[in-house]
Structure formats: structure tokens, C-alpha cells
Scaffold this motif. Sequence first.
Motif, mmCIF file in Angstrom:
data_model
loop_
_atom_site.group_PDB
_atom_site.id
_atom_site.type_symbol
_atom_site.label_atom_id
_atom_site.label_comp_id
_atom_site.label_asym_id
_atom_site.label_seq_id
_atom_site.Cartn_x
_atom_site.Cartn_y
_atom_site.Cartn_z
ATOM 1 N N UNK A 56 50.347 52.076 -50.143
ATOM 2 C CA UNK A 56 50.792 51.759 -51.484
ATOM 3 C C UNK A 56 50.367 52.773 -52.527
ATOM 4 N N UNK A 57 49.415 53.608 -52.216
ATOM 5 C CA UNK A 57 48.878 54.510 -53.223
ATOM 6 C C UNK A 57 49.317 55.936 -52.937
ATOM 7 N N UNK A 58 48.621 56.887 -53.557
ATOM 8 C CA UNK A 58 48.967 58.291 -53.395
ATOM 9 C C UNK A 58 48.347 58.834 -52.114
ATOM 10 N N UNK A 59 48.932 58.551 -50.987
ATOM 11 C CA UNK A 59 48.290 58.824 -49.718
ATOM 12 C C UNK A 59 49.004 59.887 -48.909
ATOM 13 N N UNK A 60 48.352 61.016 -48.641
ATOM 14 C CA UNK A 60 48.980 62.040 -47.831
ATOM 15 C C UNK A 60 48.782 61.834 -46.337
ATOM 16 N N UNK A 61 47.894 60.925 -45.946
ATOM 17 C CA UNK A 61 47.558 60.754 -44.532
ATOM 18 C C UNK A 61 48.614 60.006 -43.739
ATOM 19 N N UNK A 62 48.362 59.818 -42.427
ATOM 20 C CA UNK A 62 49.303 59.081 -41.570
ATOM 21 C C UNK A 62 49.325 57.605 -41.942
ATOM 22 N N UNK A 112 49.637 51.395 -58.832
ATOM 23 C CA UNK A 112 49.831 52.325 -57.724
ATOM 24 C C UNK A 112 49.201 51.836 -56.430
ATOM 25 N N UNK A 113 48.553 50.664 -56.449
ATOM 26 C CA UNK A 113 47.971 50.089 -55.240
ATOM 27 C C UNK A 113 46.472 50.201 -55.130
ATOM 28 N N UNK A 114 45.832 50.951 -56.022
ATOM 29 C CA UNK A 114 44.381 51.049 -55.965
ATOM 30 C C UNK A 114 43.746 49.756 -56.471
ATOM 31 N N UNK A 115 42.634 49.385 -55.859
ATOM 32 C CA UNK A 115 41.812 48.273 -56.332
ATOM 33 C C UNK A 115 40.535 48.907 -56.864
ATOM 34 N N UNK A 116 40.488 49.110 -58.170
ATOM 35 C CA UNK A 116 39.384 49.827 -58.803
ATOM 36 C C UNK A 116 38.357 48.833 -59.337
ATOM 37 N N UNK A 172 45.222 47.351 -52.552
ATOM 38 C CA UNK A 172 45.715 45.979 -52.497
ATOM 39 C C UNK A 172 47.214 46.006 -52.231
ATOM 40 N N UNK A 173 47.685 44.951 -51.607
ATOM 41 C CA UNK A 173 49.112 44.789 -51.330
ATOM 42 C C UNK A 173 49.393 43.291 -51.201
ATOM 43 N N UNK A 174 50.560 42.889 -51.629
ATOM 44 C CA UNK A 174 50.925 41.485 -51.428
ATOM 45 C C UNK A 174 51.867 41.385 -50.249
ATOM 46 N N UNK A 175 51.801 40.251 -49.599
ATOM 47 C CA UNK A 175 52.672 39.883 -48.484
ATOM 48 C C UNK A 175 53.403 38.616 -48.933
ATOM 49 N N UNK A 176 54.310 38.072 -48.150
ATOM 50 C CA UNK A 176 55.096 36.923 -48.624
ATOM 51 C C UNK A 176 54.282 35.740 -49.149
ATOM 52 N N UNK A 177 53.075 35.519 -48.612
ATOM 53 C CA UNK A 177 52.313 34.335 -49.007
ATOM 54 C C UNK A 177 50.849 34.614 -49.325
ATOM 55 N N UNK A 178 50.484 35.904 -49.510
ATOM 56 C CA UNK A 178 49.069 36.214 -49.729
ATOM 57 C C UNK A 178 48.905 37.616 -50.323
#
Length: 155
Positions: free
Chosen positions: A140-146, A55-59, A72-78
Amino acid sequence: MRRFALALLAVLALPSLAPAAERLSGEAIERAFRGNTVSGRYTNGGFFTEYHDPNGQALGHNGWQANTDACWITKPDRICYYYGPPSDRTVHCFSVEVSGDLYVLRNSGNGMVNALAKVELGNPRGHTDNGTPWYCDGLISRAPGPPMSRKLAQR
């Protein structure tokens, strides 16, 4: 582990003797890290261990403190990690190389080796958010914010 890391750094410093390392694409990093725990040592000696929840959390623990609002999130090269709330968030991005079962994380900005790590399947260390709210700003996670600003997300 410290001796192992120092020995590996010595081998990596000798190009003719260094094992062939493959630089991973963002997609390959995601396949390796998603749903698994990445544990290792920073080049300065600090230990870290983080479960990369799908879900995107880095625990876990980033080496200095237990993670809160870490994503965490991946981009094309990192891969990029976002630590803390939007008001004082820090962002760290790394290219990733693999040689056998050893992962080398290099700072995206200067290419310097930041850490050496191994991937542990699943979440064997039981990293959790302990039921506390965890927000990744819609990233990426369960985020209600902007959503995060595009400038910050591009780092």
C-alpha cells in the motif's frame, strides 16, 4: 483514560446495559481511519497512537515502540497492520465496532477485545517517518521491493 477504559470494559461486560455497537465493514473502517489518528488503550493497559496515512503508512507508536515499516490495509471485514521488515514482520488484524465515538478493536482470530480507541481528525500529534525509508512491499505504500506472499497478506 485508564479509569475510562476500565469503566467501559465493565459496561461492555453487561450486555443489557451495553450501548449498541455497530460492526464496521472494511470500507467503513477505511473511511473512519484514513488520514486520521487512532489513539487508545489495549486491554492490558498499554497506550497506542497511530496516524493512518492515506499512503498506507501507520505512523506513530504501537504501544511498545515507535513504528518503523508499519503499514495498514483494510479487508472486507477488518483492518490489518503489518509491522517490521519482511524477514521478521508481524501481522495483526482486527474487526472494528463503533458506539458513538468509541471504537472497539477485536482480534480477528479469537474475537477478544484487544483495544478501545478514539479517532482524532488528521494528524494532531505530528506523527512522522522522520524522513527514514518506509516500505510496505508494494502492499500500500511507496514500496520498491517484491510483493508480500499471498499467504501472509491473507492473515
